[in-house]
Design a protein around this motif. Structure first.
Motif, mmCIF file in Angstrom:
data_model
loop_
_atom_site.group_PDB
_atom_site.id
_atom_site.type_symbol
_atom_site.label_atom_id
_atom_site.label_comp_id
_atom_site.label_asym_id
_atom_site.label_seq_id
_atom_site.Cartn_x
_atom_site.Cartn_y
_atom_site.Cartn_z
ATOM 1 N N LEU A 59 -4.539 -1.156 3.712
ATOM 2 C CA LEU A 59 -5.685 -0.668 4.110
ATOM 3 C C LEU A 59 -6.435 -1.454 5.301
ATOM 4 C CD1 LEU A 59 -7.613 -0.947 0.612
ATOM 5 C CD2 LEU A 59 -6.637 1.251 1.656
ATOM 6 N N THR A 60 -7.514 -0.709 5.868
ATOM 7 C CA THR A 60 -8.084 -1.220 6.904
ATOM 8 C C THR A 60 -8.583 -2.845 6.521
ATOM 9 O OG1 THR A 60 -9.017 0.984 7.431
ATOM 10 C CG2 THR A 60 -10.071 -1.247 8.671
ATOM 11 N N ARG A 61 -8.431 -3.705 7.434
ATOM 12 C CA ARG A 61 -8.803 -5.080 7.093
ATOM 13 C C ARG A 61 -10.649 -4.950 7.256
ATOM 14 N NH1 ARG A 61 -6.252 -9.803 7.054
ATOM 15 N NH2 ARG A 61 -7.493 -11.756 7.146
ATOM 16 N N ASP A 62 -11.081 -5.306 6.330
ATOM 17 C CA ASP A 62 -12.715 -5.683 6.360
ATOM 18 C C ASP A 62 -12.969 -6.445 5.161
ATOM 19 O OD1 ASP A 62 -14.948 -3.395 7.181
ATOM 20 O OD2 ASP A 62 -15.453 -4.439 5.000
ATOM 21 N N LEU A 63 -14.157 -7.065 5.312
ATOM 22 C CA LEU A 63 -14.638 -7.741 4.408
ATOM 23 C C LEU A 63 -14.497 -7.193 2.783
ATOM 24 C CD1 LEU A 63 -17.854 -9.521 5.890
ATOM 25 C CD2 LEU A 63 -15.595 -10.443 5.481
ATOM 26 N N ALA A 64 -14.713 -5.961 2.899
ATOM 27 C CA ALA A 64 -14.644 -5.111 1.543
ATOM 28 C C ALA A 64 -13.158 -5.025 0.873
ATOM 29 C CB ALA A 64 -15.160 -3.724 1.606
ATOM 30 N N SER A 65 -12.151 -4.972 1.801
ATOM 31 C CA SER A 65 -10.757 -4.812 1.511
ATOM 32 C C SER A 65 -10.345 -6.040 1.240
ATOM 33 C CB SER A 65 -9.713 -4.121 2.750
ATOM 34 O OG SER A 65 -10.010 -4.640 3.769
ATOM 35 N N ALA A 89 2.478 -10.442 1.770
ATOM 36 C CA ALA A 89 3.103 -8.869 2.180
ATOM 37 C C ALA A 89 3.075 -8.782 3.696
ATOM 38 C CB ALA A 89 2.532 -7.811 1.474
ATOM 39 N N PRO A 90 4.082 -8.384 4.344
ATOM 40 C CA PRO A 90 4.032 -8.234 5.785
ATOM 41 C C PRO A 90 2.784 -7.182 6.266
ATOM 42 C CG PRO A 90 5.930 -7.369 4.980
ATOM 43 C CD PRO A 90 5.497 -7.840 3.959
ATOM 44 N N HIS A 91 2.035 -7.390 7.498
ATOM 45 C CA HIS A 91 1.019 -6.488 7.653
ATOM 46 C C HIS A 91 0.718 -6.656 9.273
ATOM 47 C CE1 HIS A 91 -2.169 -9.279 7.253
ATOM 48 N NE2 HIS A 91 -1.553 -9.808 6.069
ATOM 49 N N LEU A 92 0.208 -5.550 9.709
ATOM 50 C CA LEU A 92 -0.713 -5.821 10.894
ATOM 51 C C LEU A 92 -1.805 -6.516 10.814
ATOM 52 C CD1 LEU A 92 -0.119 -2.345 12.455
ATOM 53 C CD2 LEU A 92 1.438 -4.483 12.873
ATOM 54 N N PRO A 93 -2.102 -7.407 11.951
ATOM 55 C CA PRO A 93 -3.574 -8.084 11.941
ATOM 56 C C PRO A 93 -4.877 -7.542 11.382
ATOM 57 C CG PRO A 93 -2.261 -8.552 13.888
ATOM 58 C CD PRO A 93 -1.690 -7.484 13.340
ATOM 59 N N ASP A 94 -4.933 -5.935 11.914
ATOM 60 C CA ASP A 94 -5.999 -5.169 11.438
ATOM 61 C C ASP A 94 -5.848 -4.587 10.110
ATOM 62 O OD1 ASP A 94 -4.087 -3.368 12.355
ATOM 63 O OD2 ASP A 94 -5.491 -2.177 13.515
ATOM 64 N N THR A 95 -5.004 -4.917 9.423
ATOM 65 C CA THR A 95 -4.932 -4.295 7.922
ATOM 66 C C THR A 95 -4.585 -5.408 6.830
ATOM 67 O OG1 THR A 95 -2.407 -4.426 8.021
ATOM 68 C CG2 THR A 95 -3.457 -2.471 8.956
ATOM 69 N N VAL A 96 -4.923 -4.929 5.552
ATOM 70 C CA VAL A 96 -4.635 -5.605 4.366
ATOM 71 C C VAL A 96 -3.723 -5.074 3.397
ATOM 72 C CG1 VAL A 96 -5.992 -6.712 2.291
ATOM 73 C CG2 VAL A 96 -7.018 -6.801 4.737
ATOM 74 N N VAL A 97 -2.876 -5.851 2.628
ATOM 75 C CA VAL A 97 -1.993 -5.152 1.773
ATOM 76 C C VAL A 97 -2.747 -5.522 0.369
ATOM 77 C CG1 VAL A 97 0.341 -4.721 0.858
ATOM 78 C CG2 VAL A 97 -0.244 -5.131 3.273
ATOM 79 N N ARG A 98 -3.039 -4.567 -0.541
ATOM 80 C CA ARG A 98 -3.400 -5.087 -1.797
ATOM 81 C C ARG A 98 -2.304 -4.251 -2.949
ATOM 82 N NH1 ARG A 98 -9.281 -6.257 -2.335
ATOM 83 N NH2 ARG A 98 -8.942 -6.586 -4.344
#
Length: 375
Positions: A59-65, A89-98
């Motif tokens: 998902l988009t990296r955000d305080l919510a995510s 988990a590998p991810h781009l700097p502007d994303t989050v993996v849940r």
């Protein structure tokens, strides 16, 4: 002649600006007075799905995510359940993996717009949790109020009531916990909900009139065998519980209150929702005045009708400083003024109405300790 025309133009412009300001105030107040059940409050950001894999969602990296805990993930035509952030988990700097727990219905595609919700479950107690239940109608002053009833053997019933922008699916989060402890549970709707009568003016009154539907549920419970009731409310549902504990003719049957993210200052909540809709600061007082004019809600009258000084039932509050809708400081103040009556269970990093989601184990343990002497 020119002076007269200039004056007339200035007056016309002032009237137009005033009318526009009033209209803007009404629009801003709609965030609280006309919430859409099951839709996100304006404080909840939209996130973008960047991809899915086995047991994972990006998902988009955000305080919510980045919030801790377990949440529903809702979109237009889809619902899933996501667990904690997967740090390795590998991810781009502007994303989050849940962790992706399950997809309840629909499909999740890259670029889908979604939002986190406290609702883990979709459906009724039987379809969502495998719990037998009865579909009943509580006789309310405006008409029948659909409710779910899950049977239990105890003489103390728990009546659950959802809050702002939510539905009766929200209390399903704790339904299995209550059922394991053999409480009969009555999960209610109230005016304005799907299938329930509309308020005469079509507006949400932030619990000030809706509490009478909760009062009807208390009467139904007592008429059907409840010796005592515990009221468990979220958001404005918690406000309704407070009103009932003060005003209900059956208030002596209320043995306890559980308040999750309670709205204890409606003006602060209305301002927060209007601000989240990008209402300019100078228009926030107009939003409050518009709400007062449309609903008759006035802070001094509301506070006096169900103020902390009139609270007599043992009360457990779940709340935290991360709530952007109902400020935590009012819950903290209530607990400080009634240390022998009110217990505050502080939950960090949890949004409005999602105290259970951020820490289910801690929430249920605090609830177990509170309910045990009330059984």
């Amino acid at each position: 002649m020119r002076t007269v025309k200039a004056t007339a133009a200035a007056v016309t412009a002032a009237l137009a600006a005033g009318a526009a300001s009033v209209a803007a105030g009404r629009l801003a107040s709609d965030a609280a007075l006309k919430p859409s059940p099951g839709r996100p409050l304006p404080t909840e950001p939209r996130l973008t799905v960047h991809g899915t894999a086995a047991g994972q969602i990006t998902l988009t990296r955000d305080l919510a995510s980045l919030r801790p805990g377990t949440y529903g993930l809702a979109g237009d035509g889809s619902h899933a359940v996501v667990g904690p952030v997967l740090q390795g988990a590998p991810h781009l700097p502007d994303t989050v993996v849940r962790r992706l727990e399950r997809v309840t219905h629909g499909l999740l595609h890259p670029r889908d717009r979604v939002w986190l919700t406290p609702n883990l479950h979709v459906g009724d107690p039987r379809s969502a949790l495998g719990l037998d239940h009865a579909d009943i109608d509580v006789p309310g002053e405006l008409g029948p109020l659909p409710a779910w009833f899950v049977r239990g053997v105890r003489e103390t019933w728990v009546i659950t009531v959802h809050g702002l922008g939510a539905t009766r699916e929200h209390p399903l989060n704790i339904m299995r916990f209550l059922h394991r402890r053999h409480f009969p549970v009555l999960d209610i709707t109230y005016r304005g909900d799907l299938g329930a009568p509309r308020s005469p003016d079509g507006l949400n009154h932030l619990g000030e009139s809706e509490w009478r539907d909760l009062d009807a549920a208390i009467r139904y419970a007592v008429d059907h065998g409840a010796e005592r009731v515990v009221l468990h409310g979220w958001s404005t549902g918690a406000t309704m519980a407070l009103r009932a504990a003060v005003h209900s003719e059956l208030r002596d049957r209320i043995s306890g209150l559980v308040l999750d993210s309670p709205v204890l200052d409606w003006e602060a909540t209305l301002r927060a929702l209007a601000r989240a809709r990008h209402t300019p600061g100078p228009l926030l007082p107009l939003a409050v005045r518009a709400a007062q004019g449309r609903t008759g809600l006035y802070a001094d009258r509301v506070a006096g009708s169900a103020g902390p000084a009139r609270l007599t039932a043992p009360t457990l509050i779940f709340h935290g400083p991360g709530d952007e809708v109902a400020p935590w400081r009012f819950s903290r103040s209530l607990a400080e003024h009634h240390p022998n009556l009110v217990a505050l269970h502080t939950v960090r990093d949890a949004p409005h109405g999602a105290m259970w989601n951020a820490d289910p184990q801690g929430y249920e343990e605090a609830l177990r300790r509170f309910l045990t002497p009330l059984m």
